[in-house]
Design a protein around this motif. Structure first.
Motif, PDB file in Angstrom:
ATOM      1  N   THR A 152      -3.854  -4.592 -11.727  1.00  0.00           N
ATOM      2  CA  THR A 152      -4.433  -3.449 -11.593  1.00  0.00           C
ATOM      3  C   THR A 152      -3.838  -3.270 -10.167  1.00  0.00           C
ATOM      4  OG1 THR A 152      -6.397  -4.346 -10.550  1.00  0.00           O
ATOM      5  CG2 THR A 152      -6.737  -3.356 -12.742  1.00  0.00           C
ATOM      6  N   SER A 153      -3.796  -1.504  -9.726  1.00  0.00           N
ATOM      7  CA  SER A 153      -2.789  -1.630  -8.628  1.00  0.00           C
ATOM      8  C   SER A 153      -3.992  -0.081  -7.895  1.00  0.00           C
ATOM      9  CB  SER A 153      -1.646  -0.946  -9.065  1.00  0.00           C
ATOM     10  OG  SER A 153      -1.902   0.035 -10.058  1.00  0.00           O
ATOM     11  N   VAL A 194       0.742   3.466   0.685  1.00  0.00           N
ATOM     12  CA  VAL A 194       1.430   2.048  -0.188  1.00  0.00           C
ATOM     13  C   VAL A 194       0.508   2.016  -1.116  1.00  0.00           C
ATOM     14  CG1 VAL A 194       0.856  -0.320   0.265  1.00  0.00           C
ATOM     15  CG2 VAL A 194       1.428   1.019   2.248  1.00  0.00           C
ATOM     16  N   GLN A 195       1.647   2.153  -2.193  1.00  0.00           N
ATOM     17  CA  GLN A 195       0.833   0.875  -3.296  1.00  0.00           C
ATOM     18  C   GLN A 195       0.450  -0.757  -3.690  1.00  0.00           C
ATOM     19  OE1 GLN A 195       1.715   2.388  -7.277  1.00  0.00           O
ATOM     20  NE2 GLN A 195       2.870   0.712  -7.394  1.00  0.00           N
ATOM     21  N   ILE A 196      -0.809  -1.021  -3.947  1.00  0.00           N
ATOM     22  CA  ILE A 196      -1.535  -2.811  -3.991  1.00  0.00           C
ATOM     23  C   ILE A 196      -1.694  -2.262  -5.004  1.00  0.00           C
ATOM     24  CG2 ILE A 196      -2.686  -4.445  -2.858  1.00  0.00           C
ATOM     25  CD1 ILE A 196      -3.467  -2.005  -0.636  1.00  0.00           C
ATOM     26  N   THR A 197      -1.076  -3.739  -5.931  1.00  0.00           N
ATOM     27  CA  THR A 197      -0.793  -4.599  -6.587  1.00  0.00           C
ATOM     28  C   THR A 197      -1.065  -5.842  -6.610  1.00  0.00           C
ATOM     29  OG1 THR A 197       1.415  -3.830  -7.328  1.00  0.00           O
ATOM     30  CG2 THR A 197       0.256  -5.343  -8.848  1.00  0.00           C
ATOM     31  N   TYR A 198      -2.475  -5.687  -7.476  1.00  0.00           N
ATOM     32  CA  TYR A 198      -4.145  -6.950  -8.040  1.00  0.00           C
ATOM     33  C   TYR A 198      -2.865  -7.855  -9.172  1.00  0.00           C
ATOM     34  CZ  TYR A 198      -5.749  -4.302  -4.464  1.00  0.00           C
ATOM     35  OH  TYR A 198      -5.802  -3.519  -3.570  1.00  0.00           O
ATOM     36  N   TYR A 199      -2.959  -8.886  -8.433  1.00  0.00           N
ATOM     37  CA  TYR A 199      -3.326 -10.059 -10.048  1.00  0.00           C
ATOM     38  C   TYR A 199      -4.409 -10.658  -9.861  1.00  0.00           C
ATOM     39  CZ  TYR A 199       1.792  -9.892 -11.038  1.00  0.00           C
ATOM     40  OH  TYR A 199       2.889  -9.524 -11.583  1.00  0.00           O
ATOM     41  N   ASP A 200      -4.893 -10.574 -11.437  1.00  0.00           N
ATOM     42  CA  ASP A 200      -6.946 -11.047 -11.204  1.00  0.00           C
ATOM     43  C   ASP A 200      -7.471 -10.732 -10.052  1.00  0.00           C
ATOM     44  OD1 ASP A 200      -6.627 -11.619 -13.873  1.00  0.00           O
ATOM     45  OD2 ASP A 200      -5.507 -13.734 -13.118  1.00  0.00           O
ATOM     46  N   GLY A 201      -7.650  -9.909  -9.042  1.00  0.00           N
ATOM     47  CA  GLY A 201      -8.202  -8.712  -7.711  1.00  0.00           C
ATOM     48  C   GLY A 201      -7.561  -9.211  -7.288  1.00  0.00           C
ATOM     49  N   GLU A 202      -7.265 -10.127  -6.925  1.00  0.00           N
ATOM     50  CA  GLU A 202      -5.778 -10.530  -5.476  1.00  0.00           C
ATOM     51  C   GLU A 202      -4.832  -9.667  -5.378  1.00  0.00           C
ATOM     52  OE1 GLU A 202      -5.829 -15.133  -5.175  1.00  0.00           O
ATOM     53  OE2 GLU A 202      -8.525 -14.840  -5.772  1.00  0.00           O
ATOM     54  N   GLU A 203      -4.647  -9.288  -4.115  1.00  0.00           N
ATOM     55  CA  GLU A 203      -3.138  -8.565  -3.683  1.00  0.00           C
ATOM     56  C   GLU A 203      -2.215  -9.446  -4.170  1.00  0.00           C
ATOM     57  OE1 GLU A 203      -1.363  -6.548  -0.061  1.00  0.00           O
ATOM     58  OE2 GLU A 203      -3.327  -6.532   0.080  1.00  0.00           O
ATOM     59  N   HIS A 204      -1.776  -8.906  -4.595  1.00  0.00           N
ATOM     60  CA  HIS A 204      -0.254  -9.916  -5.129  1.00  0.00           C
ATOM     61  C   HIS A 204       1.021  -9.421  -4.105  1.00  0.00           C
ATOM     62  CE1 HIS A 204       2.986 -11.816  -7.893  1.00  0.00           C
ATOM     63  NE2 HIS A 204       3.564 -10.317  -7.904  1.00  0.00           N
ATOM     64  N   ALA A 205       1.093  -7.973  -4.685  1.00  0.00           N
ATOM     65  CA  ALA A 205       2.914  -6.940  -3.551  1.00  0.00           C
ATOM     66  C   ALA A 205       1.500  -5.586  -3.720  1.00  0.00           C
ATOM     67  CB  ALA A 205       3.156  -7.491  -4.783  1.00  0.00           C
TER      68      ALA A 205
END
Length: 322
Positions: A152-153, A194-205
């Motif tokens: 998600t982002s 800023v666009q924040i990308t989450y992997y399984d709810g945790e910030e990834h990038a």
């Protein structure tokens, strides 16, 4: 199919005898029956029935459970036939696959060929942005592990600090090693989208989509001293030397009568005519040499024998003045 299977199992002892011979008949009469041979390479089970879908035959099998086995053709052109005309159906044992998705890890048995098929078989939907490891179209093998990462982002705004830089300049009027701040630094700040990308709810990038400077940072300027000072004297080099003392009154290497303050040196270390400073002795003038004054040795001219005796031989620091 279920009704036919129940009919077969209700035939009692005659059916058991028939099964012992390795043959199961799905229907006793009719037109269009087909004979199939299910085999895992060791066990061969023959089934004759009207079933149009050969993959459904495991539902009739007494040897190969559809929960733990699956059918896979030997070639892309379809199934082969035996010499007796029976359709040959290779049977393979399902293998364990570890599935991790949505915070849960489960182990399932599967006989499908790709990661995507395993996910579909187990009702796991994959979003367009989701990450699947090892990949949707990767082949599945024994002891395979499949992970579905929900991606998600969100787009947000933030203000970040711009750290000031520090510049150093030399000051030859400032004692060596000391520093003086002549302009104080000040942090700046900038705005970012800023666009924040989450992997399984945790910030990834994080990706900066847009930014603007709100306040420029102010550079801090620091002067560093290059003037080497000792007791108010500026020097360019210092040496640790073994020192002795001698009596004044003799002719120096520069041709005049020695006096207290004249020192004998090795000209390869301290050039004749140089000024030196020695803590506890004061300023000295390198005007003399000596046969034993070689390398880091120095001889200090003194006015009295008592002082020479008291001084003796010791290690001192000699500063070569500018």
């Amino acid at each position: 199919m279920g009704g036919l299977r129940k009919q077969l199992k209700s035939r009692g002892a005659p059916l058991a005898v028939f099964l012992a011979a390795g043959v199961l008949t799905c229907a006793l009469a009719g037109i269009g029956r087909e004979t199939y041979e299910l085999t895992d390479g060791k066990i061969v089970e023959t089934i004759t029935c009207f079933e149009e879908d050969p993959y459904a035959l495991l539902g009739y099998s007494e040897q190969f459970s559809e929960e733990t086995y699956y059918i896979w053709p030997t070639s892309e052109d379809g199934f082969e036939r035996s010499e007796s005309g029976a359709v040959q159906l290779p049977v393979h044992q399902k293998f364990a696959v570890q599935l991790t998705a949505d915070g849960q890890t489960t182990e399932v048995l599967s006989g499908v060929s790709t990661v995507q098929s395993v996910l579909q078989e187990n009702g796991i939907a994959v979003g367009e942005d989701d990450v699947v490891k090892p990949g949707l179209h990767k082949p599945v093998s024994e002891a395979c592990s499949i992970q579905v990462i929900r991606v998600t982002s969100e787009v947000t705004e933030q203000t970040v600090k711009l750290k000031f830089q520090t510049e150093e300049t030399e000051n030859n009027d400032l004692e060596y090693g000391k520093k003086k701040t002549v302009q104080k630094g000040q942090n700046g700040k900038k705005w970012q989208k800023v666009q924040i990308t989450y992997y399984d709810g945790e910030e990834h990038a994080r990706e900066v989509l847009e930014e603007k400077i709100l306040e420029q940072p102010v550079t801090q300027i620091v002067e560093k001293g290059t003037a080497r000072m000792i007791d108010g004297h500026r020097y360019r080099e210092k040496y640790t030397m073994e020192a002795t003392a001698y009596h004044s009154g003799s002719i120096t290497a520069l041709g005049f009568i020695g006096y207290e303050g004249v020192v004998a040196v090795d000209p390869d270390i301290i050039p004749l005519g140089s000024r030196v400073y020695i803590p506890g002795y004061g300023e000295g003038y390198a005007a003399d040499t000596g046969g034993s004054i070689q390398g880091h040795r120095i001889d200090l001219c003194m006015a009295s024998h008592q002082r020479i005796y008291e001084f003796g031989r010791r290690n001192i620091t000699v500063y070569l003045l500018e």
